[in-house]
Scaffold this motif. Structure first.
Motif: not given
Length: 683
Positions: A116-123
Motif C-alpha cells: 500500500r506504499n504509493v511511492t513504491l508503486w510510482l518508482k
C-alpha cells in the motif's frame, strides 16, 4: 561425584561496590548538552574522512563490487524490512547497473512487504517506463489502480502514459475505469479535456451528464452549460440551465446559478428572458442572500432597460439598508461612503448633496488624527463630486473652505486638503489664490509635505526666486533636515549658481544637529568632485576627519585620492591608508581597523607591487577565540561567554601572544608527526 564437582567449581567474582557520591550540590558552572554539541561542531570532531575512490578496471572487480553492494543492501533490508527507502535505493542501484530484472525483483519483494506504499508503486512504474518496458509498466499500473483505486496519482500517470503512446482507446478505457470510482471533480474535468483534445464533443457531453449527477453542485452545472455555449449549442445550454433550476428547486436556490443564467441570456440578446429570470430569483431568494443578484440586475437595467421601474425598488431597498446602518452608528464612515456611491449613481444632485451634508456633519468626537483620517475623505469626495460631476466650481471652493475651518490645525492638520485646494485653484487659473492657500498653510501649520508641494509648484512655474524664499522658510522650520539642504543646493547647481550652492552646503554641515549628517557630507564632497574642485574635496575630507574617525570615511578618502588620477594617485591613496591605520590603532577600533586593512589589501592586490602586497599581508590580524565572565546588573556572576578578538602583528603587545600561538602550533604539529610514526611502526 556430584560433591567433587561442587567443590571444584569456581567462586563467583565479587562485583565492586559503586562509590557513593558525597557532594551532591550542583557545580558552579553548568555545562549543557547544547554547549557540548556546539563545541564539537566548531572543532570538527564529528566530520569523518571521505571514503577512498575506487576505480573498476576489469569484470572481476566489477562482480566483486556488485557483490559487496548487494550484501550491504540485503543487510540493511534484513535489519528493518519496513524501511521502504532501503528497498528503493536497492532497486535504483540495480537499475544503474543495467540489471533491470534484478531491480524488478527487488520492487516485487518490496511490494510483498508493503503493497500500500504509493511511492513504491510510482518508482516501480517509472523505472519500467524509463527502460521502455511498456507492457511491464501497464501491468504495474493495472495492479496499482486495482489495489489502491483512490490514489488519483496512479490514474493520472496511467492515462498520461497511454496518451503519450498514442493509445487513445486505451487511455479512454482507463478513464472509464477511473470514473466508476466517482473521483473528485478535477478527474472528471481531465477526462473531458482529454476528449476535447480529440474533438469528441458527443463523448464530452455524455461525461458531463454523468459528472453533474455524481457531483451535483451549481458550479458544475454552470460549467456544463458554458461548455455547450462555447461550442455553439445555444439551445442545449438553455435546457441545461432550466434543468439546473428544476433540479435545485426552491429549497436550494442560489444566486450564482441565476446570475450565470441571466448573463447567458444577455449574451443572446434575450433581455425579456433576463428580466424574467431576475424577477423570479428576487421573489424566491431572501434579500440578504441576493446582494450580487440585485447588483447585476441593476447593471442590466442600466444598460438595456427603463430605470423608472425595477431600479427604483432596488435603490429604495438599498437606501433603507444604508439608512439603518448610519442611524445605528453615525460615525460609520464606510457606510456613508457606500450610501454616497449609491446616490451618485442615481444621478440626483440635490439628494446627493443632502446626504453629503449629513455625512460631513458627523465630526469625530475625539481630536486625534487617527480618528479623522477616514472622515476627511468624505470632504475630499464631496469636493471632487462638485468639481467633476456637477461642475459647480464656486461650491467646490466653499467645500474646501468649510473643510479647512473644521480641522483643528493647532492640534493636527492634513496636508492633503491644503494641496488639493491649491491644485483646484490652479485648475481654475487662480494662481494668487493657490499661493495664498499654501502660504496660509505654511504659516498656520508648517509641515514637510506642504513645503515640498509649494516648492514643486513654484519650480513648475519657473519662479526660482520664490523657491529660494520657500527653501529658506523650510530650513528655518526644520534645519536638521538634510534632504532639504541637498534639494536646495541641487536647485542652485541646476541654475548654475555654484557659489550659492557651495555656501548652502557650508551652512548645512555647520548645523549643530542633523538627522543624516553623513548624507550631507557625501553630497557636498560629490558636488565638489563634479565641479572638479579636487583640492576643495580634499579639504572637506580633512574637515570631516576632524569630526569623526569612522573607517568608511578613511576608505572613501583613499578611493577619492586614487580616482583623482595623476602620477602620485597610488602613493597618495596608500598614504591615506597608512594615516588611517595609525589613527585607528590609537583609538583601539579593532573592527574598523580590520575593515580598513581588508580594503587596503584589495587596493594593493589590484594596484600595488609585490613588496606592498607582502607588507599589507603582514599587518592582517589573526582571529582568536577568548572567554570572559558575564555579570548581571546586580554584579553577580552569570557564567562565561566566548567571543572573537583580533591580534594585530604590528602591535607590540601582541608579539608575546603571537609567539605563544606559534609555539603551540609547532608543538601540535610535532605531536601529529610522532603519532603518525608510531602508527607506521605498529603496522
Amino acid at each position: 561425584m556430584a560433591s567433587t564437582s561442587s567443590t571444584t567449581m569456581a567462586k563467583p567474582q565479587k562485583i565492586p561496590k559503586v562509590a557513593k557520591v558525597k557532594n551532591k550540590t550542583p557545580a558552579e558552572i553548568q555545562i549543557t548538552a547544547e554547549q557540548l554539541l556546539r563545541e564539537a561542531k566548531e572543532r570538527d570532531l564529528e566530520i569523518l574522512p571521505p571514503p577512498p575512490k575506487q576505480k573498476i578496471s576489469d569484470p572481476e572487480e566489477l562482480a566483486d563490487y556488485q557483490l559487496r553492494k548487494r550484501k550491504t543492501f540485503e543487510d540493511n533490508i534484513r535489519k528493518n524490512r519496513m524501511v521502504i527507502s532501503n528497498w528503493i535505493k536497492y532497486a535504483q542501484w540495480e537499475e544503474s547497473q543495467k540489471k533491470v530484472d534484478r531491480a524488478r525483483s527487488v520492487y516485487e519483494r518490496a511490494l510483498d512487504v508493503d503493497h500500500r506504499n504509493v511511492t513504491l508503486w510510482l518508482k516501480y512504474a517509472e523505472m519500467e517506463m524509463r527502460n521502455r518496458q511498456v507492457n511491464h509498466a501497464r501491468n504495474i499500473w493495472d495492479r496499482a489502480v486495482s489495489i489502491l483505486p483512490r490514489v488519483n496519482q496512479f490514474w493520472y500517470k496511467y492515462t498520461y502514459m497511454e496518451e503519450m503512446l498514442s493509445n487513445v482507446a486505451g487511455a479512454r478505457q482507463v478513464f472509464e475505469r477511473w470514473m466508476e470510482w466517482e473521483p473528485h471533480e478535477q478527474a472528471w474535468l481531465t477526462y473531458i479535456n482529454f476528449e476535447l483534445r480529440y474533438k469528441e464533443i458527443e463523448r464530452a457531453r455524455q461525461i458531463y451528464e454523468t459528472f453533474v449527477t455524481v457531483h451535483p453542485e451549481i458550479k458544475n452545472w454552470i460549467r456544463y452549460a458554458k461548455f455547450e455555449e462555447n461550442h455553439g449549442y445555444i439551445t442545449n445550454a438553455r435546457k441545461i440551465y432550466e434543468r439546473a433550476v428544476e433540479f435545485f428547486g426552491e429549497e436550494f436556490m442560489d444566486e450564482k446559478l441565476f446570475i450565470a443564467f441571466a448573463k447567458f441570456e444577455e449574451n443572446q440578446r434575450e433581455h425579456d428572458r433576463v428580466r424574467v429570470i431576475y424577477k423570479y430569483a428576487l421573489d424566491h431568494i431572501p434579500k440578504e442572500k441576493a446582494q450580487e443578484l440585485l447588483k447585476n440586475y441593476t447593471i442590466h437595467e442600466k444598460k438595456y432597460g427603463d430605470r423608472a421601474g425595477i431600479e427604483d425598488i432596488i435603490v429604495s431597498k438599498r437606501k433603507f439598508q444604508y439608512e439603518e446602518e448610519v442611524k445605528n452608528n453615525p460615525q460609520n464612515y464606510d457606510a456613508w461612503f457606500d450610501y454616497l456611491r449609491l446616490m451618485e449613481s442615481e444621478g440626483s444632485v440635490d439628494a446627493t448633496r443632502e446626504v453629503y451634508e449629513r455625512a460631513i456633519a458627523n465630526v469625530p468626537p475625539v481630536k486625534e488624527k487617527r480618528y479623522w483620517r477616514r472622515y476627511i475623505y468624505l470632504w475630499i469626495n464631496y469636493a471632487l463630486y462638485e468639481e467633476l460631476d456637477v461642475e459647480d466650481f464656486e461650491r467646490t471652493r466653499q467645500v474646501y473652505q468649510m473643510c479647512l475651518q473644521v480641522i483643528p490645525h493647532k492640534i493636527f492638520t492634513f496636508a492633503k486638503i491644503w494641496l488639493f485646494a491649491a491644485q483646484f485653484e490652479i485648475r481654475q487659473k487662480s494662481l494668487p489664490a493657490a499661493r495664498k492657500l499654501l502660504g496660509t498653510s505654511i504659516g498656520m501649520c508648517p509641515k514637510d509635505k506642504l513645503f515640498r508641494g509649494y516648492i514643486d509648484l513654484e519650480v513648475q512655474l519657473r519662479e526660482f526666486d520664490r523657491c529660494r524664499i520657500l527653501y529658506q522658510k523650510f530650513l528655518e522650520f526644520a534645519p536638521e533636515n538634510c534632504t532639504t539642504w541637498m534639494k536646495f543646493a541641487e536647485l542652485e547647481t541646476i541654475l548654475g549658481d555654484i557659489d550659492r550652492a557651495r555656501a548652502i552646503y557650508e551652512i548645512a554641515i555647520n548645523q549643530p544637529r542633523l538627522d543624516m549628517p553623513e548624507v550631507i557630507w557625501k553630497s557636498y564632497i560629490d558636488f565638489e568632485i563634479e565641479q572638479e574642485e579636487y583640492d576643495r574635496a580634499r579639504q572637506l575630507y580633512e574637515r570631516l576627519l576632524e569630526r569623526t574617525q569612522h573607517v568608511k570615511v578613511w576608505i572613501s578618502y583613499a578611493q577619492f585620492e586614487f580616482s583623482c588620477g595623476g602620477d602620485n594617485s597610488i602613493a597618495q591613496a596608500r598614504h591615506i591608508y597608512e594615516r588611517a591605520n595609525k589613527e585607528l590603532r590609537l583609538s583601539n577600533e579593532k573592527e574598523g581597523r580590520l575593515m580598513l586593512l581588508e580594503a587596503w589589501r584589495d587596493f594593493e592586490n589590484e594596484h600595488g607591487d609585490d613588496e606592498s602586497r607582502e607588507n599589507i599581508q603582514k599587518q592582517i590580524p589573526k582571529k582568536v577565540k577568548k572567554r570572559r565572565k558575564i555579570q548581571t546588573e546586580d554584579g553577580s556572576d552569570a557564567g562565561w561567554e566566548e567571543y572573537f578578538d583580533y591580534i594585530f602583528p604590528t602591535d607590540e603587545a601582541a608579539q608575546p601572544h603571537l609567539r605563544l600561538l606559534e609555539m603551540a602550533r609547532k608543538w601540535k604539529q610535532e605531536q601529529i608527526t610522532q603519532d603518525n610514526d608510531e602508527e607506521e611502526k605498529e603496522s
